[in-house]
Design an enzyme around this catalytic site. Structure first.
Site, PDB file in Angstrom:
ATOM      1  CD  GLU A 309      -2.683  -1.130   2.506  1.00  0.00           C
ATOM      2  OE1 GLU A 309      -2.302  -0.613   3.500  1.00  0.00           O
ATOM      3  OE2 GLU A 309      -3.654  -1.656   2.534  1.00  0.00           O
ATOM      4  CB  CYS A 393      -8.800   1.291   7.858  1.00  0.00           C
ATOM      5  SG  CYS A 393      -8.146   0.664   6.088  1.00  0.00           S
TER       6      CYS A 393
END
Length: 631
Positions: A309, A393
């Site tokens: 990421e 998230c």
């Protein structure tokens, strides 16, 4: 918005006493969105998204983890080890929603969640439901990986927001006890240990807690955590991925995990606002330049690699494999908001707005019930939003951002009030001289670039309203009219409107021409392609609007494509664009590899339609692209 909500001062950042703040944000409760673009998202967030996410917290066992920790329920820990943070982010979303409107349903859900959290806290102040019972001896044993301080940071942020919105200390007291436990554990003093989290978050949370309860120990602890990075002995692993490769003051590039990097920058900017470590501001400016000049997507998206990421190298910005996590875009908004308050420079507001309209709300379906984790800039039709994630998230992060939106429209400074974001709204503010101002915006922005502004002053004292002229407008194109006098306004800056007497009226006109943008030659995936923008919106081409056309084989001629407003509205009620193009016929399709001088393929004229990027993937699946081939 209930009138009682205006009695509480609930800013996203409380910079009333911050040593180096050029601006000070206003309360979330001081601004009411009355219509236009943002009214529906705010309603959907309050009525659908926040209640729906609470149900997900229950059905996925996230709240049961707190019941397990408190002894109220016998069950195994459920989900990923940092699942507590999703509950905290949801609570922050609920709190900001309550700051605008004390909705009894949302308040009851928030109170119920807090009633499960508080009993789970240990006698020494520690709180993390993963490290209970059989794992209690492992606490703070793996700071690089296990997110304990990250979870604590989100609890603290939720508690501050909840206290500002409601006046209740039920969660704030939990946060203070946890912060005290962390402060007893980490620090430079004898008996304490070095420490920082592999996933930054606690730094900015501790600064905000210091502001809320006026406790300088928490500010010093945040400063210590930032100072620990990149130094010997290593508190993490010394890798760029965790921003531990160099002392923060010597980090000048966006690197590593995108969300972690941007959360760190938020904390560093908070320290700079408080006057801590003045050498950090140079690093902040250098990293911002590296980001905006070499490592940002046209949408404002951050992070190009699925692997980790993470940010890639300079100009590594693939469209189809863009990770561009929704959380990273939100973190960019948070960071640019802090940089704006620190410097007063319009470029930070420009990027905040651009990212919000394109890279943030693209992560949210128009009906408020589904989410993107990744936000690619081209797709074959397989990437669709999900109702929830194992690693969830992004959904509550979106909810808290939208819920706090009204706190981003204005700031107050010594030289007047600053208007950052245009939205149909009414604001009740106090300027630095103590005058009570009511500021009304009438606008359909960003569908239209015309904003009518009325300022009422209770005192009649002279003041100034500084309105932002976005950088995308272009030089000499914006007009501001006050008392019948029209003035050309410089783009990428704030324009002063003099407030005289008890009533001042003004009109801001921003041209909303379609722009064809190209990337620099270093961005290989965008070579000989263009992207469309109109105002602050990036556009994309989606199969649902283009019949049977093969989007990958369509080309446009920049400058002569005759882009125009289509007769239909795009999803979400925004402007749809239409332009002239050509499509390569199936019969003229060339082999995968062919001589450079091969005969030109057979082409025919067609029209292409484009919609705002944030609205894609809300209809039947099909290919999408932001960058269309040019000829």
């Amino acid at each position: 918005m209930t009138k009682s909500s205006l009695e509480r001062f609930a800013p996203v950042l409380n910079l009333q006493h911050s040593a180096r703040a050029r601006m000070r944000p206003v309360s979330v409760s001081a601004v009411e969105i009355s219509g236009g673009f943002w009214a529906e998202p705010l309603r959907i967030n309050r009525e659908i998204t926040i209640p729906g996410q609470y149900r997900h917290l229950e059905t996925t066992g996230r709240l049961d983890n707190f019941r397990r920790a408190s002894g109220r329920k016998q069950c195994d820990f459920q989900g990923i080890f940092f699942n507590d943070s999703d509950v905290y982010k949801w609570l922050e979303a609920a709190a900001w929603a309550l700051a605008s409107d004390r909705d009894p349903e949302i308040e009851a859900m928030a109170d119920a969640a807090i009633d499960e959290i508080a009993p789970a806290q240990q006698a020494d102040g520690y709180l993390n439901t993963y490290y209970m019972f059989e794992r209690a001896e492992q606490r703070f044993s793996n700071l690089a990986v296990m997110h304990e301080l990250y979870c604590a940071g989100h609890l603290i942020q939720a508690a501050v927001a909840h206290h500002r919105a409601t006046g209740k200390r039920s969660l704030l007291d939990v946060a203070v006890r946890l912060a005290d436990h962390i402060d007893r554990t980490f620090g430079p003093e004898p008996g304490k240990r070095p420490g920082a989290c592999g996933h930054e978050e606690a730094e900015m949370a501790l600064v905000e807690l210091a502001r809320e309860v006026e406790e300088p120990r928490y500010l010093a602890l945040a400063d210590f955590m930032v100072a620990c990075r990149g130094r010997e002995p290593r508190v993490l692993d010394g890798k760029e991925y965790l921003q531990d490769h160099l002392p923060v003051a010597r980090q000048f590039e966006m690197t590593g995990h995108a969300v972690r990097q941007l959360y760190l920058l938020c904390g560093v900017a908070d320290l700079a606002l408080e006057g801590e470590q003045p050498d950090l501001e140079h690093a902040l400016q250098a990293i911002w330049n590296n980001f905006t000049e070499r490592r940002i997507y046209i949408t404002g998206g951050a992070g190009s690699r699925y692997e980790g990421e993470a940010f890639g190298g300079d100009y590594e910005l693939p469209s189809d494999r863009a990770y561009a996590e929704t959380c990273a875009a939100i973190a960019s908004v948070m960071w640019n908001w802090r940089m704006l308050q620190l410097t007063g420079e319009a470029r930070f507001a420009d990027l905040l707005e651009w990212t919000l309209y394109n890279a943030v709300i693209s992560g949210w379906s128009l009906d408020g019930s589904r989410y993107f984790y990744e936000n690619p800039l081209s797709d074959s039709g397989k990437h669709r939003r999900s109702e929830w994630f194992g690693c969830a998230c992004c959904p509550p992060n979106l909810a808290r951002t939208i819920a706090s939106l009204t706190g981003y429209l204005y700031s107050v400074a010594d030289d007047g009030v600053y208007l950052h974001l245009y939205a149909a709204s009414t604001a009740h503010l106090q300027d630095s001289r103590g005058s009570q101002l009511t500021i009304r915006q009438q606008t359909d922005y960003p569908r239209s670039g015309r904003i009518q502004i009325t300022v009422e002053s209770d005192s009649g004292l002279d003041s100034t309203l500084w309105v932002r002229i976005p950088g995308w407008v272009g030089e000499g194109a914006a007009r501001v009219t006050v008392a019948g006098a029209e003035t050309t306004a410089m783009s990428g800056a704030y324009f002063p409107i003099a407030i005289r007497g008890k009533l001042t009226e003004a009109v801001v006109d921003l041209p909303m021409a379609v722009q064809e943008l190209e990337a620099g030659p270093e961005v290989a995936s965008c070579w000989q392609r263009i992207a469309l923008t109109r105002g602050p919106l990036v556009y994309c081409f989606e199969q649902a609007d283009n019949g049977t056309l093969d989007l990958a084989r369509c080309t446009v001629q920049p400058g002569v494509a005759n882009w125009r407003i289509a007769t239909d509205d795009a999803p979400g009620g925004q402007v749809m664009l239409e332009g002239d193009a050509e499509v390569q016929s199936e019969a003229g399709k060339l082999p995968l590899y062919h001589p450079w001088d091969s005969r030109a393929p057979t082409k025919s004229s067609c029209s292409l339609r484009a919609i705002p990027y944030y609205a894609w993937a809300n209809r039947d699946p099909g290919p999408m692209l932001v960058w269309v081939a040019a000829r």
